[in-house]
Design a protein around this motif. Structure first.
Motif, short mmCIF file in Angstrom:
data_model
loop_
_atom_site.label_atom_id
_atom_site.label_comp_id
_atom_site.label_asym_id
_atom_site.label_seq_id
_atom_site.Cartn_x
_atom_site.Cartn_y
_atom_site.Cartn_z
N GLY A 72 -132.78 -95.39 14.69
CA GLY A 72 -131.84 -95.51 13.59
C GLY A 72 -131.81 -96.84 12.88
O GLY A 72 -130.82 -97.17 12.23
N ARG A 81 -128.21 -96.41 11.40
CA ARG A 81 -127.67 -95.08 11.15
C ARG A 81 -127.16 -94.49 12.47
O ARG A 81 -127.92 -94.38 13.44
CB ARG A 81 -128.75 -94.19 10.55
N SER A 91 -122.82 -90.79 4.68
CA SER A 91 -123.93 -90.25 3.91
C SER A 91 -123.78 -88.75 3.71
O SER A 91 -122.90 -88.11 4.31
CB SER A 91 -125.26 -90.54 4.62
N ASN A 125 -123.49 -88.45 8.51
CA ASN A 125 -123.49 -89.56 9.45
C ASN A 125 -122.98 -90.83 8.79
O ASN A 125 -122.57 -90.83 7.64
CB ASN A 125 -124.87 -89.75 10.09
N GLN A 135 -123.66 -95.09 8.11
CA GLN A 135 -124.63 -96.16 8.07
C GLN A 135 -123.90 -97.50 8.03
O GLN A 135 -123.02 -97.72 7.20
CB GLN A 135 -125.55 -96.03 6.84
N THR A 171 -127.69 -93.45 18.41
CA THR A 171 -128.50 -93.58 17.20
C THR A 171 -129.88 -92.97 17.39
O THR A 171 -130.74 -93.10 16.53
CB THR A 171 -128.67 -95.06 16.81
N CYS A 182 -133.53 -91.75 12.44
CA CYS A 182 -134.57 -91.94 11.43
C CYS A 182 -135.91 -91.63 12.11
O CYS A 182 -135.96 -91.29 13.28
CB CYS A 182 -134.58 -93.37 10.89
#
Length: 568
Positions: free
Chosen positions: A76, A106, A137, A141, A143, A166, A170
């Motif tokens: 993340g 994130r 977002s 979630n 950020q 996390t 990503c």
């Protein structure tokens, strides 16, 4: 209804001759680009140990480049944009020249499901380690920004103490999974996807079998008739339906994504019972892992494989190679029954109420999240949800406490009766923190909302007109699926002066109560707007729509039918 068993078997065609696409089951697993080399050399999940034992102790300069610019995403973390670099330099500087020594982190919140304790913890981490930043977002979630590498282990420790993480927020992995924010509480729910989503998250996130996919992979599941998870733009989605013989379950969709080459997901025509959701998800994900294109990064999303295969072949491979049994045919979802953002006050199936409130394009702060958690607890609840539209839901409020809860939300800038523009405007991270961005988005959108609320206060819109503001072509704010979608770019005015601005997309949207099916927005040749002129443009467009529309015509219908002159 034709059953799968009665359909003749269809031979899977061999791959086209020519350059290999990097499909593991076709071309072998030899890496064909630097990212695939990086992933093969070491799984992104393994970088956590190095972060905790080396990088957090020795500082930013100790971080190895392939970890910093690759594997950190599996946990993340992205380096954020260095301050003071204007958008005109985004395309001319190398990524390393754009990055700062701080990170965006994130936090994974599958289904947007949160407790007040978890929201308070996020707020405290924001306050203590992220300069009080927190953005909600459209992936449900949160950020954080300005995170230093030295703080990361402590942030993980405090998140995990309250059941958060996390992991794979990503990277080329199953990203945060969208879920209906009213799962298990809405009185009109078709089927509750809570258990299925929990199993997906617990069983597969962090599983090395699915931690090296060709590209990012997005999941959505809903059992609510408002179609509240943007299922058409996810790689795999399960949408609640009622089978005439088998009862409630899910309709299976695959291959959706926007970005520079938008493509909506397609139905496979397959009905998935609740207990089979995990194995069907695993099968679709396995197809992506094994057959997805890995040679070119810009062709590596599942949508490109589906475009080449088509839904029939995809379903055949799923059933024969991955499930080992046929799925029954099933019905398509019905038209959405109402807005999927759930803004307003709504009665739950247990007699209590949930309240949906609008943020201003997802921007909040750690302090506000702490105050939100405190306010919800004062009203006898410990449950909140984030939506796929940058909204916040407070659950389990007794009827007599609803007015007080609404008032406290308003005091925090969270309106359950927002203006049409505050309700329907979304924005991505933008130039402030994102290395890909060309223009500012959050402040631009916030200022435009305030100005439009002032200018159009006397106007009664027949519907909310969605305004999505994106800082680059990647469509994190879903610009092609909005009434007014704005793609960030540098715009040259009539005097030859360059300004931050936007290319305009008009008349797009996902299936909803106002439109039967999703459609991409119309791009008018040469139609660009300087960022500072955005309120002028939107006001002019809205007033033209109200003057020209026919009875019952929606904004999207009008925008797609109007002459170009009317849209400028």
């Amino acid at each position: 209804m034709t059953s799968v068993e009665s359909r003749p078997a269809r031979r899977v065609r061999p791959p086209r001759a020519g350059t290999p696409n990097g499909q593991w089951k076709v071309d072998g697993s030899e890496p064909l680009n630097p990212t695939e080399v990086l992933k093969r050399a070491d799984d992104g999940l393994n970088v956590r140990e190095r972060i905790e034992t080396i990088y957090a102790k020795n500082g930013f300069d100790s971080i190895e480049s392939t970890d910093l610019h690759g594997r950190f995403r599996w946990w993340g973390l992205y380096t954020q944009r260095r301050q003071g670099i204007d958008g005109g330099k985004t395309a001319t500087l190398e990524p390393e020249e754009l990055e700062d020594r701080y990170f965006m982190m994130r936090i994974r919140t599958d289904g947007g499901v949160l407790t007040t304790e978890q929201v308070r913890t996020i707020g405290e981490l924001s306050r203590d380690h992220a300069r009080n930043t927190a953005d909600i977002s459209d992936r449900q979630n949160v950020q954080l920004h300005w995170v230093e590498i030295e703080s990361v282990p402590e942030i993980w420790r405090r998140l995990e103490e309250v059941g958060m993480r996390t992991t794979e927020a990503c990277g080329d992995v199953p990203r945060t999974m969208l879920g209906s924010p009213v799962a298990g509480i809405a009185a009109d729910e078709i089927i509750d996807p809570t258990d299925a989503l929990r199993v997906l998250s617990e069983r597969y996130i962090g599983d090395p079998r699915y931690s090296n996919l060709p590209r990012k992979y997005k999941t959505a599941i809903t059992g609510h008739p408002s179609l509240d998870v943007a299922h058409e733009i996810n790689d795999v989605s399960f949408v609640g339906v009622v089978h005439p013989e088998l009862g409630p379950g899910f309709d299976l969709w695959v291959g959706g994504a926007l970005a520079a080459t938008p493509r909506f997901a397609e139905r496979l025509g397959a009905f998935v019972s609740e207990e089979r959701v995990p194995e069907v998800w695993e099968g679709v994900t396995g197809i992506f892992r094994d057959y997805g294109y890995r040679r070119l990064r810009n062709k590596a999303r599942l949508k490109f494989l589906l475009a080449d295969w088509g839904p029939e072949r995809f379903r055949q491979v799923l059933e024969t190679e991955y499930l080992g049994y046929p799925l029954p045919d099933g019905p398509a979802p019905q038209r959405a029954t109402g807005p999927g953002d759930h803004v307003g006050v709504h009665k739950q199936k247990d007699g209590r109420y949930y309240i949906g409130a609008a943020t201003t394009v997802g921007r909040t702060s750690g302090t506000e999240l702490i105050e939100l958690a405190d306010a919800v607890e004062r009203h006898g609840s410990q449950r909140l949800r984030f939506t796929a539209f940058q909204k916040v839901l407070v659950l389990d409020i007794a009827e007599e406490l609803v007015p007080s809860m609404v008032a406290e939300l308003d005091a925090l800038g969270l309106s359950s009766k927002p203006s049409p523009f505050r309700r329907s405007t979304m924005a991505c991270t933008g130039l402030e923190y994102c290395k890909l961005a060309i223009v500012d988005t959050k402040d631009t959108a916030r200022d435009a909302i305030a100005e439009l609320e002032r200018r159009l206060a006397d106007v009664e819109l027949p519907e909310a007109i969605s305004l999505h503001v994106n800082g680059c072509p990647n469509s994190c704010a879903r610009i092609q699926a909005a009434d007014i979608g704005l793609k960030g770019q540098i715009v040259t005015d009539e005097h030859g002066v360059q300004h931050p601005g936007f290319q305009v997309h008009l008349g797009g949207g996902l299936a909803s109560h106002t439109r039967a099916e999703a459609a991409l927005g119309r791009t008018v040749r040469g139609l660009k707007v300087i960022a500072s002129d955005l309120p002028d443009y939107v006001e002019r467009l809205v007033r033209r729509f109200l003057a020209d529309r026919t009875e019952g015509q929606t904004f999207a219908e009008w925008a797609n039918a109007a002459d170009e002159e009317a849209l400028g």
